[in-house]
Motif scaffolding. Structure first.
Motif, PDB file in Angstrom:
ATOM      1  N   GLU A 105       9.351 -41.811  44.805  1.00  0.00           N
ATOM      2  CA  GLU A 105       7.859 -41.305  45.611  1.00  0.00           C
ATOM      3  C   GLU A 105       6.905 -40.906  44.610  1.00  0.00           C
ATOM      4  O   GLU A 105       5.639 -41.856  45.357  1.00  0.00           O
ATOM      5  CB  GLU A 105       8.031 -40.010  46.713  1.00  0.00           C
ATOM      6  CG  GLU A 105       9.268 -40.245  47.863  1.00  0.00           C
ATOM      7  CD  GLU A 105       9.862 -39.185  48.158  1.00  0.00           C
ATOM      8  OE1 GLU A 105      10.285 -38.750  49.299  1.00  0.00           O
ATOM      9  OE2 GLU A 105       9.969 -37.953  47.530  1.00  0.00           O
ATOM     10  N   ARG A 106       7.114 -40.995  43.657  1.00  0.00           N
ATOM     11  CA  ARG A 106       6.439 -41.231  42.351  1.00  0.00           C
ATOM     12  C   ARG A 106       5.462 -41.795  41.841  1.00  0.00           C
ATOM     13  O   ARG A 106       4.370 -42.205  42.037  1.00  0.00           O
ATOM     14  CB  ARG A 106       6.793 -40.054  40.934  1.00  0.00           C
ATOM     15  CG  ARG A 106       6.964 -38.382  41.237  1.00  0.00           C
ATOM     16  CD  ARG A 106       7.281 -37.143  40.485  1.00  0.00           C
ATOM     17  NE  ARG A 106       7.926 -35.935  41.036  1.00  0.00           N
ATOM     18  CZ  ARG A 106       6.733 -35.619  39.997  1.00  0.00           C
ATOM     19  NH1 ARG A 106       5.472 -35.965  40.106  1.00  0.00           N
ATOM     20  NH2 ARG A 106       6.916 -34.048  40.784  1.00  0.00           N
ATOM     21  N   THR A 107       6.309 -42.941  41.827  1.00  0.00           N
ATOM     22  CA  THR A 107       6.084 -44.011  41.377  1.00  0.00           C
ATOM     23  C   THR A 107       4.896 -44.657  42.396  1.00  0.00           C
ATOM     24  O   THR A 107       4.124 -45.398  42.736  1.00  0.00           O
ATOM     25  CB  THR A 107       7.748 -45.185  41.122  1.00  0.00           C
ATOM     26  OG1 THR A 107       7.864 -44.651  39.941  1.00  0.00           O
ATOM     27  CG2 THR A 107       7.009 -46.531  41.037  1.00  0.00           C
ATOM     28  N   LEU A 108       5.970 -44.600  43.852  1.00  0.00           N
ATOM     29  CA  LEU A 108       5.098 -44.588  45.225  1.00  0.00           C
ATOM     30  C   LEU A 108       3.718 -44.431  44.911  1.00  0.00           C
ATOM     31  O   LEU A 108       2.820 -45.114  45.754  1.00  0.00           O
ATOM     32  CB  LEU A 108       5.576 -44.236  46.516  1.00  0.00           C
ATOM     33  CG  LEU A 108       5.091 -45.010  48.165  1.00  0.00           C
ATOM     34  CD1 LEU A 108       5.376 -46.662  47.956  1.00  0.00           C
ATOM     35  CD2 LEU A 108       6.245 -45.217  48.898  1.00  0.00           C
ATOM     36  N   ILE A 109       3.498 -43.719  45.038  1.00  0.00           N
ATOM     37  CA  ILE A 109       2.264 -42.957  44.886  1.00  0.00           C
ATOM     38  C   ILE A 109       0.838 -43.471  43.618  1.00  0.00           C
ATOM     39  O   ILE A 109       0.352 -43.472  44.416  1.00  0.00           O
ATOM     40  CB  ILE A 109       2.753 -40.888  44.612  1.00  0.00           C
ATOM     41  CG1 ILE A 109       2.271 -40.412  45.692  1.00  0.00           C
ATOM     42  CG2 ILE A 109       1.148 -40.644  44.230  1.00  0.00           C
ATOM     43  CD1 ILE A 109       3.192 -39.052  44.740  1.00  0.00           C
ATOM     44  N   ILE A 110       1.945 -43.271  42.602  1.00  0.00           N
ATOM     45  CA  ILE A 110       1.256 -44.400  41.413  1.00  0.00           C
ATOM     46  C   ILE A 110       0.281 -45.621  42.055  1.00  0.00           C
ATOM     47  O   ILE A 110      -0.936 -46.070  42.846  1.00  0.00           O
ATOM     48  CB  ILE A 110       1.940 -44.223  40.647  1.00  0.00           C
ATOM     49  CG1 ILE A 110       2.508 -42.986  39.823  1.00  0.00           C
ATOM     50  CG2 ILE A 110       1.000 -45.743  39.353  1.00  0.00           C
ATOM     51  CD1 ILE A 110       2.451 -43.184  38.386  1.00  0.00           C
ATOM     52  N   ILE A 111       1.459 -46.239  42.833  1.00  0.00           N
ATOM     53  CA  ILE A 111       0.726 -47.858  43.201  1.00  0.00           C
ATOM     54  C   ILE A 111      -0.427 -47.626  44.568  1.00  0.00           C
ATOM     55  O   ILE A 111      -0.883 -48.820  44.418  1.00  0.00           O
ATOM     56  CB  ILE A 111       2.647 -48.285  43.472  1.00  0.00           C
ATOM     57  CG1 ILE A 111       3.296 -48.355  42.819  1.00  0.00           C
ATOM     58  CG2 ILE A 111       1.801 -50.018  44.467  1.00  0.00           C
ATOM     59  CD1 ILE A 111       4.674 -49.185  42.590  1.00  0.00           C
ATOM     60  N   ALA A 112       0.829 -46.544  45.338  1.00  0.00           N
ATOM     61  CA  ALA A 112      -0.415 -46.497  46.726  1.00  0.00           C
ATOM     62  C   ALA A 112      -1.997 -46.464  46.894  1.00  0.00           C
ATOM     63  O   ALA A 112      -2.877 -46.736  47.400  1.00  0.00           O
ATOM     64  CB  ALA A 112       0.428 -45.432  47.597  1.00  0.00           C
ATOM     65  N   GLN A 113      -1.704 -44.861  44.969  1.00  0.00           N
ATOM     66  CA  GLN A 113      -2.748 -44.858  45.337  1.00  0.00           C
ATOM     67  C   GLN A 113      -4.047 -45.741  44.376  1.00  0.00           C
ATOM     68  O   GLN A 113      -5.550 -46.022  44.979  1.00  0.00           O
ATOM     69  CB  GLN A 113      -3.068 -43.709  44.336  1.00  0.00           C
ATOM     70  CG  GLN A 113      -4.949 -43.023  43.674  1.00  0.00           C
ATOM     71  CD  GLN A 113      -4.530 -41.510  42.777  1.00  0.00           C
ATOM     72  OE1 GLN A 113      -4.111 -42.442  41.618  1.00  0.00           O
ATOM     73  NE2 GLN A 113      -4.448 -40.344  42.633  1.00  0.00           N
ATOM     74  N   GLY A 114      -3.438 -46.855  43.559  1.00  0.00           N
ATOM     75  CA  GLY A 114      -4.200 -47.388  43.084  1.00  0.00           C
ATOM     76  C   GLY A 114      -4.631 -48.497  43.664  1.00  0.00           C
ATOM     77  O   GLY A 114      -5.918 -49.241  43.601  1.00  0.00           O
ATOM     78  N   VAL A 115      -3.648 -48.643  44.949  1.00  0.00           N
ATOM     79  CA  VAL A 115      -3.619 -50.441  46.028  1.00  0.00           C
ATOM     80  C   VAL A 115      -5.196 -49.834  46.704  1.00  0.00           C
ATOM     81  O   VAL A 115      -6.121 -50.079  46.755  1.00  0.00           O
ATOM     82  CB  VAL A 115      -3.088 -50.732  46.795  1.00  0.00           C
ATOM     83  CG1 VAL A 115      -2.942 -51.142  47.455  1.00  0.00           C
ATOM     84  CG2 VAL A 115      -1.488 -51.182  45.378  1.00  0.00           C
ATOM     85  N   PHE A 116      -5.320 -48.806  47.204  1.00  0.00           N
ATOM     86  CA  PHE A 116      -5.349 -48.388  48.835  1.00  0.00           C
ATOM     87  C   PHE A 116      -7.482 -47.646  47.684  1.00  0.00           C
ATOM     88  O   PHE A 116      -7.855 -48.252  48.407  1.00  0.00           O
ATOM     89  CB  PHE A 116      -5.196 -46.732  48.826  1.00  0.00           C
ATOM     90  CG  PHE A 116      -6.021 -46.239  49.927  1.00  0.00           C
ATOM     91  CD1 PHE A 116      -6.059 -47.160  51.727  1.00  0.00           C
ATOM     92  CD2 PHE A 116      -6.953 -45.179  50.540  1.00  0.00           C
ATOM     93  CE1 PHE A 116      -6.612 -46.842  52.541  1.00  0.00           C
ATOM     94  CE2 PHE A 116      -7.029 -44.772  51.659  1.00  0.00           C
ATOM     95  CZ  PHE A 116      -7.032 -45.422  52.213  1.00  0.00           C
ATOM     96  N   TYR A 117      -7.219 -46.835  46.300  1.00  0.00           N
ATOM     97  CA  TYR A 117      -8.894 -47.254  45.646  1.00  0.00           C
ATOM     98  C   TYR A 117      -9.485 -48.322  46.311  1.00  0.00           C
ATOM     99  O   TYR A 117     -10.541 -48.507  46.128  1.00  0.00           O
ATOM    100  CB  TYR A 117      -8.566 -45.749  44.571  1.00  0.00           C
ATOM    101  CG  TYR A 117      -9.779 -45.520  43.736  1.00  0.00           C
ATOM    102  CD1 TYR A 117      -9.941 -44.901  43.821  1.00  0.00           C
ATOM    103  CD2 TYR A 117     -10.182 -46.813  43.622  1.00  0.00           C
ATOM    104  CE1 TYR A 117     -11.207 -43.562  43.729  1.00  0.00           C
ATOM    105  CE2 TYR A 117     -11.528 -46.294  42.934  1.00  0.00           C
ATOM    106  CZ  TYR A 117     -12.378 -44.806  42.705  1.00  0.00           C
ATOM    107  OH  TYR A 117     -13.493 -44.250  42.056  1.00  0.00           O
ATOM    108  N   ASN A 118      -8.738 -48.918  45.474  1.00  0.00           N
ATOM    109  CA  ASN A 118     -10.271 -50.687  45.223  1.00  0.00           C
ATOM    110  C   ASN A 118      -9.931 -50.789  46.847  1.00  0.00           C
ATOM    111  O   ASN A 118     -11.369 -51.475  46.102  1.00  0.00           O
ATOM    112  CB  ASN A 118      -9.049 -51.031  43.632  1.00  0.00           C
ATOM    113  CG  ASN A 118      -8.722 -51.072  42.964  1.00  0.00           C
ATOM    114  OD1 ASN A 118      -9.611 -51.296  41.359  1.00  0.00           O
ATOM    115  ND2 ASN A 118      -7.605 -49.902  42.319  1.00  0.00           N
ATOM    116  N   ALA A 119      -8.534 -50.651  47.424  1.00  0.00           N
ATOM    117  CA  ALA A 119      -9.353 -51.970  48.771  1.00  0.00           C
ATOM    118  C   ALA A 119     -10.171 -50.385  49.040  1.00  0.00           C
ATOM    119  O   ALA A 119     -11.222 -51.589  50.334  1.00  0.00           O
ATOM    120  CB  ALA A 119      -8.000 -51.689  49.668  1.00  0.00           C
TER     121      ALA A 119
END
Length: 210
Positions: A105-119
């Protein structure tokens, strides 16, 4: 507290193609959240609140730059959006104490944040109205999810554990507050963000017509 505890889900009916795109996007995200987290609302909150803290910071930053570039006042938008980002961050820090995220879930947080921020940053540049509508619909889903979580606590499905100290301090809850009081407070925050962002979208829509 009674007024806060009586908050219930409500829906802004999409008007126009951008609203429909915003709503469809959020429903798509909701589908995967339901699929992945199922009834694990504490873990769901940890991941989703990480994403929820992004729009306010993005919007506040872009509105700040717009104000500087155009030499015009922001009419209070910057402060409101940055307060929203901080509030969502506190939701995250609270639910980390409720549901300890595992390494996945911590890995998912990093990925989700990176994708969502830029989008979201790109979306806000292209159409700030649509961006705020997306947030409004996201917050509608948040109110719905926390209402389900609260019903689960009331029914005994989820343990009504003691409230984390960070939540007691932030919302000025009683020292003996439980998870139920935390969920009610968080849901009230999400309802406010829902109404504010739909209001911002409506304002931008109205300004575009002038």
């Amino acid at each position: 507290m009674n007024e806060v505890s009586e908050i219930r889900p409500k829906h802004h009916k999409p008007e126009g193609i951008s609203d429909r795109i915003a709503y469809a996007t959020v429903r798509f995200l909701r589908f995967f959240a339901d699929l992945f987290f199922s009834g694990r609302y504490g873990n769901r909150a940890v991941v989703l609140e990480t994403v929820a803290a992004v729009p306010g910071m993005v919007g506040g930053t872009i509105q700040h730059l717009n104000s500087l570039r155009r030499l015009k006042d922001d009419d209070g938008w910057i402060h409101t959006l940055l307060d929203e980002a901080e509030n969502e961050r506190m939701h995250l820090l609270t639910f980390i104490e409720v549901a300890r995220p595992n390494w996945f879930e911590r890995t998912l947080i990093i990925i989700a944040q990176g994708v969502f921020y830029n989008a979201f940053f790109l979306l806000y540049l292209v159409s700030s109205k649509t961006a705020h509508r997306v947030v409004g619909y996201l917050e509608e889903e948040a109110v719905y999810s926390y209402t389900e979580y609260l019903e689960g606590v009331d029914s005994g499905k989820y343990e009504n554990i003691p409230a984390p100290q960070i939540a007691i301090d932030y919302w000025n809850l009683p020292k003996d507050a439980r998870l139920r009081e935390v969920i009610i407070a968080v849901r009230a925050d999400e309802a406010k963000h829902r109404d504010v962002n739909h209001g911002f979208a409506d304002t931008l829509k109205s300004n575009a017509r002038d």
